[in-house]
Enzyme design. Structure first.
Site, PDB file in Angstrom:
ATOM      1  N   GLU A  25      38.214  19.079  31.513  1.00 26.46           N
ATOM      2  CA  GLU A  25      37.529  19.952  32.470  1.00 26.46           C
ATOM      3  C   GLU A  25      36.846  19.143  33.578  1.00 26.46           C
ATOM      4  OE1 GLU A  25      33.568  21.438  31.867  1.00 26.46           O
ATOM      5  OE2 GLU A  25      33.692  21.021  29.718  1.00 26.46           O
ATOM      6  N   LYS A 160      25.310  22.378  21.896  1.00 27.07           N
ATOM      7  CA  LYS A 160      23.947  21.852  21.981  1.00 27.07           C
ATOM      8  C   LYS A 160      22.967  22.901  21.510  1.00 27.07           C
ATOM      9  CE  LYS A 160      24.168  18.737  25.855  1.00 27.07           C
ATOM     10  NZ  LYS A 160      25.458  18.924  26.517  1.00 27.07           N
TER      11      LYS A 160
HETATM   12  N1  PSU Z   1      27.722  22.005  27.705  1.00 25.16           N
HETATM   13  C1  PSU Z   1      27.667  20.667  27.773  1.00 25.16           C
HETATM   14  N2  PSU Z   1      28.155  20.029  28.875  1.00 25.16           N
HETATM   15  C2  PSU Z   1      28.738  20.730  29.901  1.00 25.16           C
HETATM   16  C3  PSU Z   1      28.821  22.148  29.795  1.00 25.16           C
HETATM   17  C4  PSU Z   1      28.302  22.741  28.702  1.00 25.16           C
HETATM   18  O1  PSU Z   1      27.162  20.035  26.875  1.00 25.16           O
HETATM   19  O2  PSU Z   1      29.171  20.117  30.892  1.00 25.16           O
HETATM   20  C5  PSU Z   1      29.503  22.922  30.886  1.00 25.16           C
HETATM   21  C6  PSU Z   1      30.944  23.260  30.473  1.00 25.16           C
HETATM   22  O3  PSU Z   1      31.757  23.248  31.637  1.00 25.16           O
HETATM   23  C7  PSU Z   1      30.824  24.676  29.951  1.00 25.16           C
HETATM   24  C8  PSU Z   1      29.778  25.237  30.878  1.00 25.16           C
HETATM   25  O4  PSU Z   1      32.029  25.403  30.002  1.00 25.16           O
HETATM   26  O5  PSU Z   1      28.847  24.178  31.060  1.00 25.16           O
HETATM   27  C9  PSU Z   1      29.107  26.461  30.310  1.00 25.16           C
HETATM   28  O6  PSU Z   1      28.300  27.027  31.291  1.00 25.16           O
HETATM   29  P1  PSU Z   1      27.626  28.465  31.026  1.00 25.16           P
HETATM   30  O7  PSU Z   1      26.625  28.228  29.927  1.00 25.16           O
HETATM   31  O8  PSU Z   1      27.005  28.822  32.323  1.00 25.16           O
HETATM   32  O9  PSU Z   1      28.736  29.377  30.613  1.00 25.16           O
END
Ligand code: PSU
Ligand code: MN
Length: 302
Positions: A25, A160
């Site tokens: 990603e 996390k």
């Molecule tokens: N969690 C991490 N590192 C990240 C992300 C999440 O530890 O870089 C990023 C990923 O791209 C994930 C996104 O798909 O954040 C999720 O964002 P949201 O919670 O807004 O859906």
């Protein structure tokens, strides 16, 4: 081929010849880590996948084109622009494409584009999930819905504890997404190997991961599979230290009224600052560890 998609020559050749390919990603580059470690890590992850005998396909939207396979210059561009790049989830794709804009792909959009390209395995750090307090805010990452509908195996280091891990597992259960622990019965919590929550199944080899996913694909069940791979012991963090940092970051986000798509990038950046960069070092190592497993698993899936 899909008219919106561009494969890099290396990815196109690998897919044509039936060689293993691993999707990666780009939100982890633009929003997940600071420059220049983000770019260094992205290139190192690609190298690790090549050393594992697979071809890396870093995914992003550039000038409105869906890209599977970026040049080092494109990775540098996204890394340098950082949080100025649009963090692109499923809802963002139509307008970004129509306007010929750039977007960094989250787990959600990386899965979508990987599936369009015919890539079955995707390695990353952590997924989004049900945020703490979601019973009021309804902040549930689109990543969970995507895992329910798009047939890609996502290899991560768990989630996390900025998230409510128990509710995240409940959501995945409802949506029929298998949650696998690689070599563990317990859901890893990203920076640490343990969370106190059980996974659905423990699987110990890449061959068995591939067999389970192949069975899912061949039955036509739809949706993906979540593989959670614990951070190597030597890089894992002290739970007390990391949990205190997470709690402080969440309190700050709520004071500042941070919400919506800003929440996760804000928390990631604050946790890194509060831990003085220790969390970044762990983050890099767990991504590399996932890349290794993904390369081996992709080789078993072709
Ligand atoms: N969690 C991490 N590192 C990240 C992300 C999440 O530890 O870089 C990023 C990923 O791209 C994930 C996104 O798909 O954040 C999720 O964002 P949201 O919670 O807004 O859906
Ligand atoms: Mn959200």
């Amino acid at each position: 081929m899909n008219k919106y998609l561009d494969l890099s020559p290396e990815v196109a050749a690998a897919l044509k010849e039936g060689k293993p390919v691993v999707a990666l990603e780009s939100t982890i580059i633009s929003h997940g880590m600071p420059y220049p470690q983000n770019v260094e890590t992205a290139l190192l992850v690609e190298k690790t996948i090549r050393e594992g005998g697979a071809v890396p396909a870093t995914i992003a939207i550039i000038g409105g084109r869906l890209k599977a396979g970026l040049t080092p210059e494109q990775i540098e561009y996204l890394g340098k622009k950082g949080r100025e790049v649009t963090k692109a989830s499923r809802r963002d794709l139509p307008v970004l494409v129509a306007r010929s804009e750039d977007g960094a792909t989250t787990v959600t959009t990386t899965m979508i584009i990987a599936a369009i390209a015919g890539i079955k395995v995707f390695a990353t750090g952590g997924i989004g999930g049900v945020h703490r307090g979601a019973e009021k805010t309804m902040d549930i990452s689109a990543d969970l819905e995507e895992l329910a509908r798009t047939p890609v195996m996502v290899i991560c280091a768990g989630a996390k504890s900025i998230l409510d891990l128990g509710l995240t597992l409940e959501y995945l259960e409802t949506k029929g997404v298998p949650v696998i622990g690689y070599g563990t019965d317990e859901l890893p919590a990203f920076y640490t190997r343990r969370s106190g929550f059980k996974v659905d199944y423990r699987i110990d080899t890449p061959e068995q991961l591939a067999e389970a996913f192949r069975a899912k694909l061949e039955m036509g069940l739809g949706g993906g599979m979540l593989v959670t791979n614990p951070i190597p012991e030597e890089y894992s963090m002290d739970p007390a230290v990391i949990n205190a940092a997470i709690d402080a970051a969440i309190a700050e986000a709520s004071e500042k009224g941070i919400h919506g798509k800003e929440t996760t990038p804000f928390l990631l950046a604050r946790i890194k600052d509060i831990t003085g960069g220790d969390s970044l070092a762990s983050n890099i190592q767990l991504v590399l560890n996932n890349a290794k497993l993904a390369a081996r698993t992709a080789a078993c899936l072709i």
